[in-house]
Design an enzyme around this catalytic site. Structure first.
Site, PDB file in Angstrom:
ATOM      1  N   LYS A   1      -4.093  22.011  -8.762  1.00  0.00           N
ATOM      2  CA  LYS A   1      -3.672  23.122  -9.618  1.00  0.00           C
ATOM      3  C   LYS A   1      -3.002  22.574 -10.874  1.00  0.00           C
ATOM      4  O   LYS A   1      -2.170  21.684 -10.806  1.00  0.00           O
ATOM      5  CB  LYS A   1      -2.683  24.023  -8.877  1.00  0.00           C
ATOM      6  CG  LYS A   1      -3.247  24.729  -7.658  1.00  0.00           C
ATOM      7  CD  LYS A   1      -2.164  25.570  -7.008  1.00  0.00           C
ATOM      8  CE  LYS A   1      -2.637  26.192  -5.709  1.00  0.00           C
ATOM      9  NZ  LYS A   1      -1.544  26.938  -5.042  1.00  0.00           N
TER      10      LYS A   1
ATOM     11  N   THR B   1     -13.657   5.059   4.649  1.00  0.00           N
ATOM     12  CA  THR B   1     -12.925   5.828   5.656  1.00  0.00           C
ATOM     13  C   THR B   1     -13.757   7.038   6.079  1.00  0.00           C
ATOM     14  O   THR B   1     -14.711   7.436   5.405  1.00  0.00           O
ATOM     15  CB  THR B   1     -11.583   6.310   5.098  1.00  0.00           C
ATOM     16  OG1 THR B   1     -11.847   7.240   4.025  1.00  0.00           O
ATOM     17  CG2 THR B   1     -10.753   5.150   4.571  1.00  0.00           C
ATOM     18  N   LYS B   2     -13.372   7.639   7.206  1.00  0.00           N
ATOM     19  CA  LYS B   2     -14.042   8.860   7.649  1.00  0.00           C
ATOM     20  C   LYS B   2     -13.880   9.960   6.599  1.00  0.00           C
ATOM     21  O   LYS B   2     -14.813  10.716   6.316  1.00  0.00           O
ATOM     22  CB  LYS B   2     -13.462   9.309   8.986  1.00  0.00           C
ATOM     23  CG  LYS B   2     -13.736   8.357  10.142  1.00  0.00           C
ATOM     24  CD  LYS B   2     -13.089   8.877  11.427  1.00  0.00           C
ATOM     25  CE  LYS B   2     -13.337   7.915  12.592  1.00  0.00           C
ATOM     26  NZ  LYS B   2     -12.671   8.378  13.834  1.00  0.00           N
ATOM     27  N   PHE B   3     -12.703  10.038   6.029  1.00  0.00           N
ATOM     28  CA  PHE B   3     -12.440  11.017   4.989  1.00  0.00           C
ATOM     29  C   PHE B   3     -13.379  10.804   3.805  1.00  0.00           C
ATOM     30  O   PHE B   3     -13.958  11.743   3.257  1.00  0.00           O
ATOM     31  CB  PHE B   3     -10.979  10.886   4.543  1.00  0.00           C
ATOM     32  CG  PHE B   3     -10.660  11.558   3.238  1.00  0.00           C
ATOM     33  CD1 PHE B   3     -10.429  12.922   3.182  1.00  0.00           C
ATOM     34  CD2 PHE B   3     -10.601  10.832   2.054  1.00  0.00           C
ATOM     35  CE1 PHE B   3     -10.139  13.547   1.982  1.00  0.00           C
ATOM     36  CE2 PHE B   3     -10.314  11.444   0.850  1.00  0.00           C
ATOM     37  CZ  PHE B   3     -10.086  12.806   0.821  1.00  0.00           C
ATOM     38  N   GLU B   4     -13.532   9.554   3.417  1.00  0.00           N
ATOM     39  CA  GLU B   4     -14.375   9.221   2.271  1.00  0.00           C
ATOM     40  C   GLU B   4     -15.836   9.525   2.569  1.00  0.00           C
ATOM     41  O   GLU B   4     -16.559  10.076   1.735  1.00  0.00           O
ATOM     42  CB  GLU B   4     -14.196   7.747   1.930  1.00  0.00           C
ATOM     43  CG  GLU B   4     -14.905   7.296   0.684  1.00  0.00           C
ATOM     44  CD  GLU B   4     -14.580   5.847   0.345  1.00  0.00           C
ATOM     45  OE1 GLU B   4     -15.191   5.322  -0.596  1.00  0.00           O
ATOM     46  OE2 GLU B   4     -13.721   5.247   1.030  1.00  0.00           O
TER      47      GLU B   4
ATOM     48  N   GLU C   1       0.856  -1.192   0.000  1.00  0.00           N
ATOM     49  CA  GLU C   1       0.000   0.000   0.000  1.00  0.00           C
ATOM     50  C   GLU C   1       0.884   1.231   0.000  1.00  0.00           C
ATOM     51  O   GLU C   1       1.739   1.400   0.867  1.00  0.00           O
ATOM     52  CB  GLU C   1      -0.942   0.037   1.208  1.00  0.00           C
ATOM     53  CG  GLU C   1      -1.788   1.309   1.207  1.00  0.00           C
ATOM     54  CD  GLU C   1      -2.946   1.284   2.180  1.00  0.00           C
ATOM     55  OE1 GLU C   1      -3.547   2.351   2.392  1.00  0.00           O
ATOM     56  OE2 GLU C   1      -3.252   0.212   2.719  1.00  0.00           O
TER      57      GLU C   1
ATOM     58  N   ASP D   1      -2.707  12.316  -3.321  1.00  0.00           N
ATOM     59  CA  ASP D   1      -2.870  13.770  -3.439  1.00  0.00           C
ATOM     60  C   ASP D   1      -3.187  14.117  -4.890  1.00  0.00           C
ATOM     61  O   ASP D   1      -2.415  13.794  -5.791  1.00  0.00           O
ATOM     62  CB  ASP D   1      -1.574  14.470  -3.011  1.00  0.00           C
ATOM     63  CG  ASP D   1      -1.772  15.968  -2.810  1.00  0.00           C
ATOM     64  OD1 ASP D   1      -2.605  16.558  -3.532  1.00  0.00           O
ATOM     65  OD2 ASP D   1      -1.102  16.556  -1.946  1.00  0.00           O
TER      66      ASP D   1
ATOM     67  N   ASP E   1      10.150   7.261   0.724  1.00  0.00           N
ATOM     68  CA  ASP E   1       9.521   7.614  -0.544  1.00  0.00           C
ATOM     69  C   ASP E   1       9.202   6.365  -1.353  1.00  0.00           C
ATOM     70  O   ASP E   1      10.053   5.500  -1.563  1.00  0.00           O
ATOM     71  CB  ASP E   1      10.468   8.535  -1.324  1.00  0.00           C
ATOM     72  CG  ASP E   1       9.980   8.830  -2.728  1.00  0.00           C
ATOM     73  OD1 ASP E   1       8.787   9.133  -2.874  1.00  0.00           O
ATOM     74  OD2 ASP E   1      10.777   8.731  -3.668  1.00  0.00           O
TER      75      ASP E   1
ATOM     76  N   GLU F   1       4.762   5.018   3.843  1.00  0.00           N
ATOM     77  CA  GLU F   1       4.255   6.326   4.269  1.00  0.00           C
ATOM     78  C   GLU F   1       5.428   7.191   4.731  1.00  0.00           C
ATOM     79  O   GLU F   1       6.399   6.671   5.296  1.00  0.00           O
ATOM     80  CB  GLU F   1       3.231   6.157   5.399  1.00  0.00           C
ATOM     81  CG  GLU F   1       2.612   7.451   5.903  1.00  0.00           C
ATOM     82  CD  GLU F   1       1.937   8.251   4.797  1.00  0.00           C
ATOM     83  OE1 GLU F   1       2.438   9.351   4.499  1.00  0.00           O
ATOM     84  OE2 GLU F   1       0.931   7.769   4.235  1.00  0.00           O
TER      85      GLU F   1
END
Length: 502
Positions: A413, A480-483, A334, A409, A386, A359
């Protein structure tokens, strides 16, 4: 590379050139022609553009009909002097509004007086000037100048005329990532290497003057710089640049900074010294920025106490998953595990598989380590480095059964799209590391990024889509909570799953 756009006008060259310190106007014009620069800076207090009728006029060799002249306030030490000088420039250039503001605070270093700069910028913007502003590499000051309404931010790389190159890439990176107006690196750019590093960091352009005008052969000096400022040319770093600077102080300063760089920049180990220069064999465009955020006591404790147990150090030798986990099982990688809730839950629900999480966000690493310990997950390990470097060095061809990349991410822009993780070369690397029949699962809530991902994956001939376009969310990927928050805001979550042809 997209055109450089400043104050609504497009430019094909990202190299801006100064007109000071040349032997004569003829050499100035020759250097400008060789550079291909379209924006030319002019120091109003030092160069005649009509204020002295009996002296040679720069406008005779650099007519405004052919070039965008950028009058600047070099030599001004107060806001009042700078404003007065640019008002004069506007009169001399028939109402020309695009200007470069610099208010100096010290005669020896020529370091900017940011307080006076902000004061002058407010006046000039209010009077209708389009202000490109020379400033320090302070991200807060850069943001304040942008909020005032400046057309471009021009942070220094190092002191004016020093040729020492970019001494603080970390601050410059923050400015670039936060700015919504062009960021032009100004002052101290001494070689084509410096210009290339600036472009790799994501700068919109580079301004050069002293390094070119003071070179033994300005035309020869410009050749590698021009190559790296044209649209469509990927910046590369030459080993030699024919400028005349030796800059021993620069090498000493940068050698002293290496320990700090190794902490702040995960790719710092790729920087090397050649003679007295701080170069890079090829600094990659990073797909992330280290915004460490709040580090709770629990996360810090887990990071410090559990990383030695569950972490896998970066090595140049391939990892042996069977040895790490003490068994032979399907291996899933992952990339970007975030705070680790999804990663830990998937590993908990699938004890028959082994998982490696990559991560770089320290609080997230600490959070995931805590969950590994809490749930006693024996099938999950972390590599805190990385992803590109890890895949290149630590995994061999056809060594993974699956790869997860959840909500990378999107870099929304347009000028930051090159930072997106999912690019053809990276997808080719991912495909190589998968076993035949292995899968790549990417999820995103950004429609344009999803379209981009589909296009890139379809271009990899070894991959085949498991759906017509987007797949249904597999049962193994929990919400997920974000999702869930995104879905409440009306965001559509798109899962993209491709498999490698067997």
């Amino acid at each position: 590379m997209e055109p450089l756009v400043i104050a609504g006008k497009s430019y094909s060259s990202r190299l801006l050139l100064g007109t000071g310190k040349y032997r004569d106007f003829a050499e100035t014009r020759a250097a400008v022609d060789a550079s291909g620069a379209q924006i030319i800076t002019v120091a109003i207090r030092r160069t005649n553009i009509g204020q002295n009728p009996d002296e040679p006029n720069l406008l005779d060799i650099l007519p405004p009909s052919q070039f965008t002249l950028l009058p600047n306030t070099a030599g001004c030490y107060t806001a009042e002097d700078a404003v007065r000088t640019l008002r004069l420039a506007r009169e001399l250039l028939d109402g020309h509004a695009l200007v470069k503001l610099e208010v100096l605070g010290d005669q020896k270093t020529l370091f900017p007086d940011v307080v006076a700069t902000i004061e002058a910028a407010k006046i000039l913007v209010k009077e209708g000037f389009q202000v490109m502003v020379y400033t320090s590499d302070d991200p807060i000051v850069a943001r304040q100048l942008e909020d005032i309404g400046c057309a471009a931010i021009m942070p220094l790389a190092s002191l004016i005329g020093s040729g020492m190159g970019i001494l603080n890439p970390w601050n410059l990176q923050i400015i670039i990532d936060k700015a919504t107006v062009p960021v032009i690196v100004d002052a101290g750019v001494g070689t084509a290497s410096d210009a290339a590093i600036a472009m790799e960091l994501g700068c919109d352009g580079v301004l050069m003057n002293t390094a070119v005008a003071s070179a033994r052969n300005p035309i020869l000096m410009l050749a590698p710089c021009v190559k790296r400022s044209r649209p469509g040319v990927k910046p590369t770093l030459p080993d030699v640049c024919p400028g005349k600077f030796t800059r021993p102080a620069r090498a000493l300063q940068q050698k002293a900074c290496l320990p700090a760089l190794s902490i702040l920049l995960p790719t710092a180990k790729q920087y090397t010294f050649s003679g007295n220069r701080f170069l890079s064999s090829h600094p990659p465009i990073r797909s992330y920025v280290l915004r460490q955020g709040y580090f709770s006591n629990a996360q810090r404790h887990a990071y410090e106490s559990l990383l030695p147990r569950y972490g896998i150090p970066l090595t140049e030798e391939p990892v042996d998953l069977d040895s790490i986990f003490g068994r032979t099982a399907p291996g899933i990688l992952e990339i970007g595990s975030g705070m680790g809730e999804t990663t830990a839950e998937i590993a908990r629900q699938h004890p028959e598989k082994d998982f490696i999480a990559i991560e770089v966000h320290a609080p997230g690493i600490g959070s995931l380590l805590g969950q590994i310990e809490k749930h006693r997950l024996t099938n999950l390990r972390i590599i805190p480095h990385d992803a590109k470097l890890v895949l290149q060095q630590m995994f061999t061809s056809e060594s993974l059964d699956g790869i997860h990349i959840f909500f990378p991410d999107p870099w929304p822009k347009a000028r930051h799209h090159k930072r997106r993780l999912i690019q053809p070369d990276f997808v080719s690397l991912l495909c190589d590391r998968l076993k035949p029949g292995g899968y790549l699962h990417i999820a995103t809530d950004w429609e344009d990024y999803a379209t981009h991902i589909l296009h890139v994956l379809r271009s990899e001939e070894r991959f085949v889509n498991t759906a017509v376009d987007y797949a249904a969310r597999p049962a193994y990927r929990p919400l997920t909570k974000f999702e869930q928050r995104g879905m409440k805001l009306g965001h559509t979550i798109r899962d993209i799953i491709f498999t490698k042809i067997a």
